[in-house]
Design an enzyme around this catalytic site. Structure first.
Site, short mmCIF file in Angstrom:
data_model
loop_
_atom_site.label_atom_id
_atom_site.label_comp_id
_atom_site.label_asym_id
_atom_site.label_seq_id
_atom_site.Cartn_x
_atom_site.Cartn_y
_atom_site.Cartn_z
CD GLU A 234 0.24 -4.21 -47.23
OE1 GLU A 234 0.34 -4.82 -48.31
OE2 GLU A 234 0.90 -3.19 -46.96
NE ARG B 29 8.97 6.81 -10.66
CZ ARG B 29 10.24 7.05 -10.40
NH1 ARG B 29 11.07 6.07 -10.09
NH2 ARG B 29 10.71 8.27 -10.47
CD GLN C 68 -10.34 10.43 -12.49
OE1 GLN C 68 -10.37 11.66 -12.36
NE2 GLN C 68 -11.35 9.67 -12.20
#
Ligand SMILES: Cc1cc2nc3c(=O)[nH]c(=O)nc-3n(C[C@H](O)[C@H](O)[C@H](O)COP(=O)(O)OP(=O)(O)OC[C@H]3O[C@@H](n4cnc5c(N)ncnc54)[C@H](O)[C@@H]3O)c2cc1C
Lengths: 381, 86
Positions: free
Chosen positions: A244, A270, A281
């Site tokens: 799992e 953008r 940065q």
């Protein structure tokens, strides 16, 4: 050491990505609103044989090795935006693996084909209202009475629980023994008298994954429904967790890849102060961290998967994998919202849902703190 | 060192916090006494598989096989007949 995917793995990955993009594009928001399960998408995944991947052909499986199954889950996590559905499918595969590894022939013949075809939904029930991290201190009892076990108690937060046709239930069969020898594992089918599946909880995320409480009141099942031997439940639990803690993180790596790709695209497009925000940065560093964690996460997921596929132990690797990947996923989703600014907070961009979905990953399959405990215990501390 | 001694050494040093005050015997109950718990079984299996180059899975993973040093040792010997004497 060769980190390249084989030709078959590449083609499996590509076909799952193509499939998910064309067939799993349901409107998740509407499912979030009405709290229902995406049955159509589940059936399509079953037809695509995703749930059948790691099982032998004689049970209707595809006979894929575990590493390839892990690559498939990674591809699904990447291309399918419905993390609840992906988790439901992961749960189904993990139940099948428990049956494959510990079930007798009769049980395998009966249940594995149903799992592979996705015809029946499976769940595994360990957690109880008063025991989660300390799972083996469970109170649910399965008492032997003649040719039956009679189960009393309740389980909570069970993935697929409210819609499951069969549940792998962990219960105490010998309260005199310590947990490791006193717990057993059995399969309870929907409709068994005394077995009640409560309605799903409302959750913060993973909304299409249905989680609920299961109640057992003098629920009688035949002895043949025991998975493995009486008293083997504690060990089955530990063993199952290795699979799992490898399989579910594989899907999380896929989600991180998608979130990272979306974020890279956005920060390039953008602009602020006359430049793309990606050129700043402090924004780019968040993306670099995502990339770093994806690459490191892949290495540990693939290593754990390779070990499990070879029949080897991966207790340490799977715990490192679970801890690292779930924490990385949560951080990546939070950073993705941040670099998207206000748009990231709005539901339309679907980034906020990834964040809500990611929070549970550091809780289920053993919390982050429990993974730290396991890792340190395995280091002799 | 015999298989029993190697197993005993591992359990005494790795699974008993602060080490064992009373020396373990081959028949001491390791699960009932809590020496092997859900964490301990992971450590022990890792050790056994690596040290003795065996794979322990499926029907071998029953508590009875890990009840004492004697039963663990019997499992290892049955799996590969390994006996290391130094
Ligand atoms: C989305 C989702 C799906 C799930 N699916 C399933 C399922 O299919 N089947 C199932 O059985 N369960 C399932 N669970 C339950 C899950 O496994 C448990 O919630 C989890 O193990 C934690 O248990 P708990 O909620 O009781 O928290 P607790 O155990 O009460 O823990 C609370 C906090 O205390 C910390 N803590 C506890 N003990 C220690 C310790 N010794 N050292 C340090 N910190 C500690 C924990 O890390 C946690 O931060 C699911 C949960 C979620 C959220």
């Amino acid at each position: 050491m060769d980190f390249r995917l084989t030709e078959e793995q590449v083609s499996l990955r590509e076909s799952i990505i193509r499939f998910a993009r064309s067939e799993l594009s349901h409107d998740i928001r509407s499912f979030e609103t009405n709290g229902s399960f995406p049955w159509d998408a589940w059936r399509k995944c079953a037809e695509m044989q995703i749930m059948a991947l790691p099982f032998p052909e004689r049970y209707g499986g595809c006979g894929a090795d575990f590493l390839s199954t892990v690559h498939a889950m990674q591809a699904l996590g990447y291309a399918c935006r419905d993390a609840g559905l992906v988790h439901a499918i992961g749960t189904q595969i993990l139940c099948g693996l428990q049956i494959l590894l510990f079930g007798g022939e009769e049980i395998k013949d009966k249940y594995l084909p149903l799992i592979c075809r996705g015809e029946k939904v499976f769940a595994q029930a360990i957690t109880e209202p008063a025991s989660g991290s300390d799972a083996l201190s469970m109170a649910t009892r399965a008492e032997r009475q003649g040719e039956s076990y009679v189960i009393n108690g309740s389980k909570i937060f069970i993935s697929n629980g409210p819609i499951a046709d069969a549940v792998i239930v962990f219960a105490v069969t010998n309260s005199e023994k310590k947990a490791l020898g006193g717990i057993s594992c059995c399969i309870v089918e929907k409709g068994t008298p005394g077995f009640k599946q409560c309605k799903p909880f409302e959750k913060m995320g993973l909304t299409t994954l249905l989680n609920g409480e299961l109640v057992f009141e003098n629920c009688m099942i035949p002895l043949e429904r025991m998975l493995g031997k009486e008293g083997q439940g504690g060990i089955i639990f530990s063993e199952s967790m290795e699979w799992e803690r490898t399989l579910l993180p594989a899907a999380h790596i896929g989600t991180m890849e998608r979130v990272c790709e979306t974020s890279v695209k956005y920060v390039k497009e953008r602009s602020a102060f006359g430049k793309s925000i990606g050129s700043y940065q402090s924004v780019a560093n968040k993306i670099a961290d995502m990339k770093m964690n994806i690459e490191l996460g892949k290495l540990i997921v693939w290593k754990a998967a390779m070990l499990k596929g070879q029949g080897k132990r991966a207790s340490l690797e799977s715990s490192v994998c679970k801890l690292f990947v779930s924490e990385s996923l949560k951080k990546a989703c939070l950073d993705a919202v941040q670099v998207h600014g206000g748009y990231g907070y709005m539901t339309e961009y679907e980034i906020e849902r990834d964040l809500r979905d990611s929070i549970a990953s550091t809780i289920y399959s053993g919390t982050t703190e429990m993974q730290q405990n396991i890792i340190s215990r395995l280091m002799g501390l | 060192m015999s298989v029993n001694e190697m197993i005993k050494q591992f359990i005494s040093s790795e699974l008993i916090p602060e080490g064992s005050e009373v020396p373990l015997t081959d028949t001491d109950h390791l699960i009932d006494s809590g020496i092997i718990d859900s964490f301990g079984i992971m450590s022990l299996l890792g050790f056994l598989e690596e040290k003795f180059s065996v794979q322990i899975s499926g029907d071998d993973l029953i508590p009875e096989n890990f009840e004492s040093i004697a039963t663990i040792s019997a499992l290892i010997l049955e799996k590969n007949g390994y006996q290391l004497e130094v």
